[in-house]
Design an enzyme around this catalytic site. Structure first.
Site, PDB file in Angstrom:
ATOM      1  N   LYS A 181      32.904  45.630  35.394  1.00 36.84           N
ATOM      2  CA  LYS A 181      34.050  46.544  35.351  1.00 36.84           C
ATOM      3  C   LYS A 181      33.660  47.831  36.072  1.00 36.84           C
ATOM      4  CE  LYS A 181      35.638  49.794  33.004  1.00 36.84           C
ATOM      5  NZ  LYS A 181      36.145  50.568  34.157  1.00 36.84           N
ATOM      6  N   GLY A 233      26.842  55.548  32.446  1.00 33.24           N
ATOM      7  CA  GLY A 233      27.976  56.469  32.401  1.00 33.24           C
ATOM      8  C   GLY A 233      27.663  57.656  31.522  1.00 33.24           C
ATOM      9  N   SER A 234      28.704  58.250  30.980  1.00 34.67           N
ATOM     10  CA  SER A 234      28.523  59.484  30.220  1.00 34.67           C
ATOM     11  C   SER A 234      27.946  59.185  28.828  1.00 34.67           C
ATOM     12  CB  SER A 234      29.861  60.198  30.075  1.00 34.67           C
ATOM     13  OG  SER A 234      30.738  59.390  29.330  1.00 34.67           O
ATOM     14  N   THR A 235      27.360  60.210  28.240  1.00 35.12           N
ATOM     15  CA  THR A 235      26.778  60.052  26.905  1.00 35.12           C
ATOM     16  C   THR A 235      27.868  59.758  25.877  1.00 35.12           C
ATOM     17  OG1 THR A 235      24.895  61.421  27.473  1.00 35.12           O
ATOM     18  CG2 THR A 235      25.415  61.249  25.139  1.00 35.12           C
ATOM     19  N   GLY A 238      28.756  56.220  26.184  1.00 30.77           N
ATOM     20  CA  GLY A 238      27.581  55.451  25.761  1.00 30.77           C
ATOM     21  C   GLY A 238      27.493  55.353  24.242  1.00 30.77           C
ATOM     22  N   GLU A 255      22.463  53.746  30.123  1.00 32.38           N
ATOM     23  CA  GLU A 255      21.887  54.751  31.037  1.00 32.38           C
ATOM     24  C   GLU A 255      22.886  55.896  31.085  1.00 32.38           C
ATOM     25  OE1 GLU A 255      19.004  54.502  32.209  1.00 32.38           O
ATOM     26  OE2 GLU A 255      18.524  52.373  32.364  1.00 32.38           O
ATOM     27  N   CYS A 289      22.600  61.620  37.878  1.00 34.69           N
ATOM     28  CA  CYS A 289      22.178  61.814  36.482  1.00 34.69           C
ATOM     29  C   CYS A 289      20.789  62.424  36.337  1.00 34.69           C
ATOM     30  CB  CYS A 289      22.222  60.465  35.771  1.00 34.69           C
ATOM     31  SG  CYS A 289      21.258  59.221  36.616  1.00 34.69           S
ATOM     32  N   GLU A 387      25.368  68.895  30.493  1.00 29.89           N
ATOM     33  CA  GLU A 387      25.357  68.356  31.852  1.00 29.89           C
ATOM     34  C   GLU A 387      26.624  68.825  32.570  1.00 29.89           C
ATOM     35  OE1 GLU A 387      26.150  64.109  32.403  1.00 29.89           O
ATOM     36  OE2 GLU A 387      24.371  64.042  33.652  1.00 29.89           O
TER      37      GLU A 387
HETATM   38  P1  NAD Z   1      32.284  57.508  31.938  1.00 22.68           P
HETATM   39  O1  NAD Z   1      31.452  57.296  30.737  1.00 22.68           O
HETATM   40  O2  NAD Z   1      33.547  58.245  31.784  1.00 22.68           O
HETATM   41  O3  NAD Z   1      32.692  56.110  32.592  1.00 22.68           O
HETATM   42  C1  NAD Z   1      31.743  55.156  32.962  1.00 22.68           C
HETATM   43  C2  NAD Z   1      32.378  53.781  32.924  1.00 22.68           C
HETATM   44  O4  NAD Z   1      32.711  53.455  31.577  1.00 22.68           O
HETATM   45  C3  NAD Z   1      33.672  53.675  33.716  1.00 22.68           C
HETATM   46  O5  NAD Z   1      33.719  52.400  34.310  1.00 22.68           O
HETATM   47  C4  NAD Z   1      34.736  53.818  32.650  1.00 22.68           C
HETATM   48  O6  NAD Z   1      35.983  53.251  33.012  1.00 22.68           O
HETATM   49  C5  NAD Z   1      34.091  53.072  31.506  1.00 22.68           C
HETATM   50  N1  NAD Z   1      34.563  53.435  30.168  1.00 22.68           N
HETATM   51  C6  NAD Z   1      35.042  54.631  29.760  1.00 22.68           C
HETATM   52  N2  NAD Z   1      35.312  54.586  28.443  1.00 22.68           N
HETATM   53  C7  NAD Z   1      34.993  53.341  28.012  1.00 22.68           C
HETATM   54  C8  NAD Z   1      35.014  52.685  26.747  1.00 22.68           C
HETATM   55  N3  NAD Z   1      35.447  53.313  25.660  1.00 22.68           N
HETATM   56  N4  NAD Z   1      34.571  51.420  26.665  1.00 22.68           N
HETATM   57  C9  NAD Z   1      34.114  50.780  27.765  1.00 22.68           C
HETATM   58  N5  NAD Z   1      34.072  51.336  28.987  1.00 22.68           N
HETATM   59  C10 NAD Z   1      34.502  52.606  29.114  1.00 22.68           C
HETATM   60  O7  NAD Z   1      31.319  58.181  32.989  1.00 22.68           O
HETATM   61  P2  NAD Z   1      31.656  58.688  34.446  1.00 22.68           P
HETATM   62  O8  NAD Z   1      32.341  59.989  34.293  1.00 22.68           O
HETATM   63  O9  NAD Z   1      32.290  57.620  35.237  1.00 22.68           O
HETATM   64  O10 NAD Z   1      30.173  58.893  35.057  1.00 22.68           O
HETATM   65  C11 NAD Z   1      29.474  60.081  34.985  1.00 22.68           C
HETATM   66  C12 NAD Z   1      28.417  60.013  33.905  1.00 22.68           C
HETATM   67  O11 NAD Z   1      27.507  58.947  34.143  1.00 22.68           O
HETATM   68  C13 NAD Z   1      27.540  61.267  33.893  1.00 22.68           C
HETATM   69  O12 NAD Z   1      27.419  61.743  32.571  1.00 22.68           O
HETATM   70  C14 NAD Z   1      26.200  60.794  34.400  1.00 22.68           C
HETATM   71  O13 NAD Z   1      25.100  61.510  33.984  1.00 22.68           O
HETATM   72  C15 NAD Z   1      26.162  59.386  33.939  1.00 22.68           C
HETATM   73  N6  NAD Z   1      25.231  58.614  34.779  1.00 22.68           N
HETATM   74  C16 NAD Z   1      24.052  58.178  34.237  1.00 22.68           C
HETATM   75  C17 NAD Z   1      23.142  57.482  35.013  1.00 22.68           C
HETATM   76  C18 NAD Z   1      21.829  56.978  34.452  1.00 22.68           C
HETATM   77  O14 NAD Z   1      21.284  56.052  35.018  1.00 22.68           O
HETATM   78  N7  NAD Z   1      21.319  57.530  33.379  1.00 22.68           N
HETATM   79  C19 NAD Z   1      23.441  57.208  36.336  1.00 22.68           C
HETATM   80  C20 NAD Z   1      24.644  57.663  36.862  1.00 22.68           C
HETATM   81  C21 NAD Z   1      25.542  58.355  36.056  1.00 22.68           C
END
Ligand code: NAD
Length: 488
Positions: A181, A233-235, A238, A255, A289, A387
């Protein structure tokens, strides 16, 4: 500019119409706010079909019956197919998220290819089973490493192709199948991935793509057919995914975000630091990140470092991300631009000292911000704890090395960091004391052959390296009795 219009989903090795074709999403180019393309979102029935197709691939001999060497050959074919369209795929990421094109070529273009080749080689050589003599002497035990099952890969928009491949390459090497996804902001590149998978002859169902937002992600990660969730994605998201997987007792890797520290030691070479600053602290318009966005400086050197860091940030070429001369492009979305601007204005409102940035927007169209550097920041301030995910840096003065390490470790996050010293041994000694999943000395760049991931609010589990492959397997012990009962 060509519009990348898609009307189908990739399920079971074919492009298929979604059950409800009315729900479409438009992707917007962040550099000029014009349409870049569109795609349909998957509904629950489409996700169910994708998970069923992925399960079918595991049960079918065409994929489930392959050994590691045959899988490895398919991964190489997949890499070849991706490599054929490397520049187009890189440009697709830039079009969607504003990543400077040179960076996109080096990462989004080349990294997925390198990751597939690395895991293809590893799958071909890493033994997936071994026989051990039993400790009680009563025969032997065969330890196998079975694929963990159907993997739900949920990825963000900042490095969409690379972060997808962090999961896809080891998952395929381990013999899993995947339902991907992508993030709604960057879904167009997922079609390029699907095209390459088809062209390489990956059996149907090995890779499936279900575009959409949080609702599609929620349905996918909780689906009974999923064997493991791999999330970046975001904390906040996560934590939510961790809760769902916890209640299901489902394996998950997370991550997440970071707020890493660059510790400049007394003997740090300022010239080396400023030369690498854009890479370690501002990469991808500050949307990476692992960036060292807290810069910890000996109090006596604070003003000199602030001046040098401010000069680098102010001199960055801000502009069209498709132009190879551009160093800083737009942020991914209006929402992200507004968030970053509000972090900057809140820091200014409480009187934080501005070295550079925080002025008017550099361009009328597109979601650009001027990079901002703040000095004399308290580690307890929101600017040091949260962040920002944009080109915003905070300089924090410290007294001695113990205080620097204490400040570096005083963070909700624990993903990365850097230590800067003219004496690499001294740098290493300090790096050992910083509690993060990864750290660099006098630079930072991810090594595909070594585990990557964070602690605390930066996540759970590791990707990359042999550890990243093991994470998609499930060990199983088969006790092999001795042929005859022993005499006693
Ligand atoms: P996000 O958490 O909003 O979204 C990430 C993904 O999760 C998207 O595909 C989104 O549609 C999906 N998603 C959102 N809510 C969901 C839910 N309830 N259930 C399942 N899926 C869901 O993050 P973002 O804004 O797209 O990305 C930025 C964040 O990612 C930043 O906080 C960044 O630090 C982090 N990031 C971490 C790493 C790492 O390896 N540690 C790498 C890149 C980005």
């Amino acid at each position: 500019m060509t519009l990348h219009e898609h009307a189908e989903l990739f399920i079971g090795g074919r492009y298929v119409r979604p059950h409800d074709p009315r729900r479409t999403v438009e992707v917007v180019n962040p550099a000029d706010e014009l349409p870049a393309g569109s795609f349909p979102t998957a509904g629950p029935a489409d996700v169910d079909a994708a998970v069923a197709a992925a399960r079918g691939a595991l049960d079918d001999r065409a994929w489930g019956g392959l050994g590691p060497v045959e899988r490895s050959a398919l991964l190489v074919r997949f890499a070849d197919a991706l490599e054929m369209h490397l520049p187009e795929r890189a440009a697709l990421t830039t079009l969607q998220n504003g990543m400077p094109i040179n960076l996109a070529l080096a990462t989004e273009g080349a990294d997925p290819v390198g990751l597939l080749r690395y895991y293809a080689a590893l799958a071909g050589t890493m033994p997936l089973e071994e026989t051990r003599a039993r400790l009680d002497g009563l025969g032997r035990t065969l330890v196998t490493r079975d694929p963990v099952g159907v993997v739900a890969a949920v990825v963000p928009w900042n490095f969409p192709q690379t972060l997808t491949m962090f999961k896809l390459a080891p998952a395929l090497a381990a013999g899993c199948s995947v339902v991907l996804k992508p993030a709604p902001e960057t879904t167009l590149d997922a079609y390029a991935l699907a095209d390459a998978a088809r062209c390489a002859g990956l059996p149907p169902g090995v890779l499936n793509v279900v575009p959409g937002g949080a609702d599609v992600g929620e349905h996918l990660i909780a689906h009974p057919g999923i064997g493991k969730v791999a999330f970046t994605g975001s904390t906040a998201t996560g934590r939510r995914i961790g809760e769902v997987c916890g209640s299901l007792l489902r394996p998950v890797s997370l991550e997440l975000g970071g707020k890493s520290a660059a510790i400049l030691l007394d003997d740090a070479d300022l010239e080396v630091f400023v030369t690498r600053l854009a890479k370690v602290s501002l990469l991808n318009n500050g949307q990476t990140c692992h960036l060292s966005t807290r810069i910890l400086v000996p109090r006596a050197r604070h003003d000199a470092v602030a001046e040098a860091v401010g000069a680098v940030a102010a001199a960055l070429a801000v502009g069209d991300p498709m132009d190879p001369a551009t160093e800083l492009g737009p942020l991914v979305s209006r929402r992200q631009r507004d968030r970053v601007e509000s972090c900057i204005s809140e820091a200014k409102a409480v009187g934080t000292s501005v070295v550079t940035g925080g002025g008017p927007r550099p361009r009328d169209r597109g979601w650009f911000v001027s990079p901002a550097v703040f000095a004399d920041v308290d580690n307890g301030a929101p600017l040091a704890r949260e962040e920002v995910f944009g080109p915003v840096l905070a300089l924090i003065p410290y007294g001695d090395v113990d205080e620097a390490v204490r400040i570096a470790n005083d963070s909700p996050y624990g993903l990365a960091g850097t230590v800067w010293s003219s004496d690499p041994e001294h740098g290493l000694a300090v790096a050992r004391r910083v509690r993060t999943g990864t750290i660099g000395i006098n630079d930072y760049s991810i090594d595909v052959g070594a585990p990557f991931g964070g602690i605390k609010a930066s996540g759970l589990g590791r990707e990359l390296g042999p550890e990243g492959l093991a994470a998609f397997t499930c060990p199983k012990s088969i006790y092999l009795a001795a042929n005859r009962p022993s005499a006693d």
